[in-house]
Write an enzyme that holds these catalytic residues in place. Sequence first.
Site, mmCIF file in Angstrom:
data_model
loop_
_atom_site.group_PDB
_atom_site.id
_atom_site.type_symbol
_atom_site.label_atom_id
_atom_site.label_comp_id
_atom_site.label_asym_id
_atom_site.label_seq_id
_atom_site.Cartn_x
_atom_site.Cartn_y
_atom_site.Cartn_z
ATOM 1 N N ASP A 16 -2.927 -7.547 -1.744
ATOM 2 C CA ASP A 16 -2.784 -6.096 -1.687
ATOM 3 C C ASP A 16 -3.549 -5.540 -2.896
ATOM 4 O OD1 ASP A 16 -1.719 -3.495 -1.012
ATOM 5 O OD2 ASP A 16 -0.265 -3.765 -2.628
ATOM 6 N N ASP A 18 -3.229 -1.798 -4.498
ATOM 7 C CA ASP A 18 -2.490 -0.905 -5.391
ATOM 8 C C ASP A 18 -1.222 -1.583 -5.915
ATOM 9 O OD1 ASP A 18 -4.403 1.000 -4.777
ATOM 10 O OD2 ASP A 18 -3.219 1.879 -3.166
#
Length: 241
Positions: A16, A18
């Site tokens: 991922d 963020d």
Amino acid sequence: MDALPDLTAYDAVLFDLDGVLTPTAEVHMHAWQTMFEELFATWDIAPPYTERDYFDHLDGKKRYDGVASLLRSRDVEVPWGDPSDPPTADTVCGIGNRKNAVFERVLRADGIAAYPGSLRLLDALAAAGTPVAVVSSSKNAEEVLAAARIRDRFAVVMDGVIAERDHLASKPAPDVFVEAARMLGVEPARSAAVEDAISGVRSAAAGGFGLVVGVDRGVGAQDLVDAGAHVVVKDLEEFVR
């Protein structure tokens, strides 16, 4: 403490963005809070927006799905609209675009830098020849990766733009992680996924990844384990110590 698994032993590692590679989650949180506090005040919506709303309804999800989820939690329904709606439109898409305007302004003004520990892990994976990908719900992923000067490290970037184009379901559905693995040419069962959001951990777990790593940036280690994380760390540097 038990030794952490060797990530270089997996066929690929999918990250991922963020909150995992870059601290953009903080910028997103600030942008959502600014926008929703103003919206709730204008529309006289109660109870007020809180930080918990971010984790419960917005974190890890595609922008418009997050808007709809949060408004639904306050028994507010508005038309979905279209992604081309202006930020002034009182639609799910318009409200999402309103938040994005705040996010882009902050990103341009302040810039972004990758977490040092995440860079160290990326360096170790590159040295071992382990393929890596980004799996982000954000439509800003390319801009963030470029701003952080790490775009060239990833052969595959599965982001909110591609998810929308290909009609892939938002996290916690497994679609985006599974599709990113397909784009890399690897099997989820032989690959690792790294997430800091509950919805993201659920997505990777539902996709059948061989290892799901939770990064606790504030959600809570137990919540990540309950969502399906096999191991939880505070920082990715723990894998290269």
